[in-house]
Design a protein around this motif. Structure first.
Motif, short mmCIF file in Angstrom:
data_model
loop_
_atom_site.label_atom_id
_atom_site.label_comp_id
_atom_site.label_asym_id
_atom_site.label_seq_id
_atom_site.Cartn_x
_atom_site.Cartn_y
_atom_site.Cartn_z
N LEU A 163 -47.06 60.36 59.49
CA LEU A 163 -48.34 60.28 60.05
C LEU A 163 -48.61 61.41 60.14
N LYS A 164 -47.54 62.23 61.05
CA LYS A 164 -47.06 63.75 61.32
C LYS A 164 -47.69 65.04 60.57
N ILE A 165 -47.28 64.38 59.41
CA ILE A 165 -47.34 65.12 58.12
C ILE A 165 -48.96 64.75 57.53
N LYS A 169 -51.90 68.27 56.92
CA LYS A 169 -52.77 68.08 56.01
C LYS A 169 -53.48 68.57 55.78
N HIS A 170 -54.83 66.89 57.08
CA HIS A 170 -55.77 66.50 57.27
C HIS A 170 -56.64 67.18 58.17
N GLY A 171 -56.46 67.63 59.21
CA GLY A 171 -56.28 68.31 60.60
C GLY A 171 -56.97 66.96 61.54
N LEU A 172 -55.68 65.83 61.15
CA LEU A 172 -56.65 64.66 61.68
C LEU A 172 -56.20 64.27 63.23
N GLU A 173 -56.17 63.85 63.67
CA GLU A 173 -55.45 62.83 65.23
C GLU A 173 -55.09 61.78 64.39
N LEU A 174 -53.76 61.74 64.25
CA LEU A 174 -54.02 60.06 63.91
C LEU A 174 -53.04 59.42 65.03
N ILE A 175 -52.08 59.70 65.81
CA ILE A 175 -51.21 59.12 67.12
C ILE A 175 -51.98 59.46 68.30
N SER A 178 -49.96 58.06 73.46
CA SER A 178 -48.76 57.35 73.67
C SER A 178 -48.10 56.79 72.20
N GLU A 179 -48.77 57.62 71.36
CA GLU A 179 -47.68 57.37 70.11
C GLU A 179 -48.28 56.57 69.13
N GLN A 180 -49.85 55.67 69.65
CA GLN A 180 -50.07 54.78 69.13
C GLN A 180 -51.39 55.19 67.88
N VAL A 181 -51.54 54.25 67.16
CA VAL A 181 -51.79 54.59 65.36
C VAL A 181 -53.03 53.11 66.08
N GLU A 191 -61.02 58.74 54.54
CA GLU A 191 -62.58 59.39 54.13
C GLU A 191 -62.09 60.79 54.24
N LYS A 192 -61.45 60.97 54.61
CA LYS A 192 -61.08 63.18 55.22
C LYS A 192 -60.70 63.29 52.98
N ASP A 193 -59.71 62.18 52.98
CA ASP A 193 -59.62 62.60 51.74
C ASP A 193 -60.16 61.99 50.36
N GLU A 194 -61.65 62.01 50.64
CA GLU A 194 -62.31 61.75 49.61
C GLU A 194 -63.40 63.75 48.93
N GLU A 195 -62.97 63.87 50.19
CA GLU A 195 -63.04 65.67 49.53
C GLU A 195 -62.04 65.74 48.16
N ASN A 196 -60.86 65.23 48.52
CA ASN A 196 -60.16 65.96 47.76
C ASN A 196 -60.49 65.16 46.12
N GLU A 197 -60.59 63.21 45.87
CA GLU A 197 -61.03 62.89 45.17
C GLU A 197 -61.94 63.22 44.56
N GLN A 198 -63.19 63.75 45.18
CA GLN A 198 -63.71 64.38 44.47
C GLN A 198 -63.97 64.97 43.52
N ASN A 199 -62.89 66.26 44.15
CA ASN A 199 -62.62 67.92 43.30
C ASN A 199 -62.21 67.46 41.89
N ILE A 200 -60.95 66.07 41.47
CA ILE A 200 -60.12 65.81 40.91
C ILE A 200 -61.33 65.08 40.11
N GLU A 201 -62.38 64.44 40.63
CA GLU A 201 -63.48 63.64 39.23
C GLU A 201 -64.44 65.03 38.85
N GLN A 202 -64.76 65.47 39.82
CA GLN A 202 -65.90 66.73 39.21
C GLN A 202 -64.75 67.67 37.97
N LYS A 203 -63.43 67.91 38.53
CA LYS A 203 -62.76 68.68 37.33
C LYS A 203 -62.70 67.99 36.24
#
Length: 341
Positions: A163-165, A169-175, A178-181, A191-203
């Motif tokens: 979760l910390k990694i 990487k994504h600049g999110l607050e997942l925790i 109280s360290e709950q998710v 949703e944050k990773d959609e941009e990375n996926e789209q870049n791969i697809e566009q390439k």
């Protein structure tokens, strides 16, 4: 000493190299995002192909309930049939080929399946918790390669580290404090990773576009050599003569030189010189030259490709004739195709 994020990046790089060198039994259990990269780099898969990319394709189709046969890496009619069913259900041109549109749709459908699992979470998860909700979170983190442990449903150090990694990487607050998710925070990860996926697809799509342009260029080249093909057909039946370079008799290179002279194109006299004079192409188009290694090492025989897996050449036994590249004799001696510059 590497910090957590840097250590993970190094592991990811090493793991990806290791995965590609290992048997499929290891690969199918690797992270889906690595499998996605492998598929998109494959560009297109079709009937008759085999290898790791086909195995991954079969594995994903199996997870999506379209393929229930052996996952063996062989693209047979069963894989083709599964693809056609998938294409029909997703409004894609039904051709049984894993083209870029089909591959990206398969990847997105699998991701949606993972995201749907998150919607089944009944409550937030917290350190020390053991439940099916923790398993759902672990599966989500594993999808991106952040969770490297066993899917055991225990919110322990490995889950917290993953979760910390992901946060870093994504600049999110997942925790939270109280360290709950929560379900919403894990959904944000996808949703944050959609941009990375789209870049791969566009390439990948750009690479397909470039290959299409190369194909069109090859088609234009083929049209330009239609006169040479007609001239070659006119010489069918001309006897083979060693050193021959006229309609009275040809050897293989004399035949090629004569045909291209009819189109005002000057060709070298020997097969080896013709090989060096021409430019490599991945697969032959009409008008390209095809080369073979016959009586000595290196290129020693050649012909003109006329399409449909056939070529015209001056053969020793029957003179100028049409032969198939797929026959055992020529297939074993085939060196490649080259284009006249």
């Amino acid at each position: 000493m590497l910090n957590g994020t840097m250590e993970h990046v190094v592991k990811q790089s090493v793991l990806y190299s290791y995965v590609l060198s290992q048997p499929f039994a290891f690969y199918v259990s690797a992270y889906p995002i690595h499998q996605n990269k492998q598929l998109l780099e494959a560009d297109q898969l079709q009937y008759g192909e085999h290898g790791e990319s086909v195995r991954v394709l079969q594995h994903k189709l199996n997870k999506l309930s379209y393929y229930d046969d052996e996952i063996n890496g062989d693209f047979t009619v069963l894989t083709e049939h599964a693809l056609k069913k998938f294409q029909a259900d997703n409004n894609i041109t039904i051709n049984g080929q894993a083209d870029i549109k089909t591959l990206t749709t398969i990847i997105n459908k699998e991701k949606q399946k993972y995201m749907a699992q998150i919607n089944e979470m009944s409550e937030s998860i917290y350190p020390g918790m053991q439940s099916k909700d923790v398993k759902i979170a672990q599966h989500a983190l594993q999808y991106f390669g952040y969770y490297e442990g066993e899917i055991d449903g225990i919110y322990g150090p490995l889950t917290k580290k993953a979760l910390k990694i992901a946060e870093d990487k994504h600049g999110l607050e997942l925790i939270d404090e109280s360290e709950q998710v929560t379900e919403s925070s894990l959904t944000a990860l996808y949703e944050k990773d959609e941009e990375n996926e789209q870049n791969i697809e566009q390439k990948a799509k750009q690479e397909v576009k470039e290959k299409t342009q190369e194909t069109k260029k090859a088609e234009v080249t083929s049209a330009n050599f239609s006169g040479a093909i007609d001239a070659a057909y006119a010489q069918i039946g001309t006897p083979y003569v060693w050193g021959g370079e006229s309609p009275g008799g040809f050897d293989c290179s004399g035949f090629i030189q004569y045909i291209f002279q009819t189109q005002n194109i000057v060709m070298p006299r020997t097969v080896s010189d013709a090989w060096n004079f021409t430019q490599h192409v991945d697969s032959p188009s009409v008008g390209n030259l095809v080369f073979f290694e016959t009586y000595k090492p290196g290129p020693s025989h050649m012909g003109i490709y006329i399409g449909d897996g056939k070529f015209i050449h001056a053969g020793e036994s029957r003179g100028v004739e049409i032969s198939k590249l797929s026959t055992s004799y020529w297939d074993q001696r085939y060196l490649g195709a080259r284009r006249v510059k």
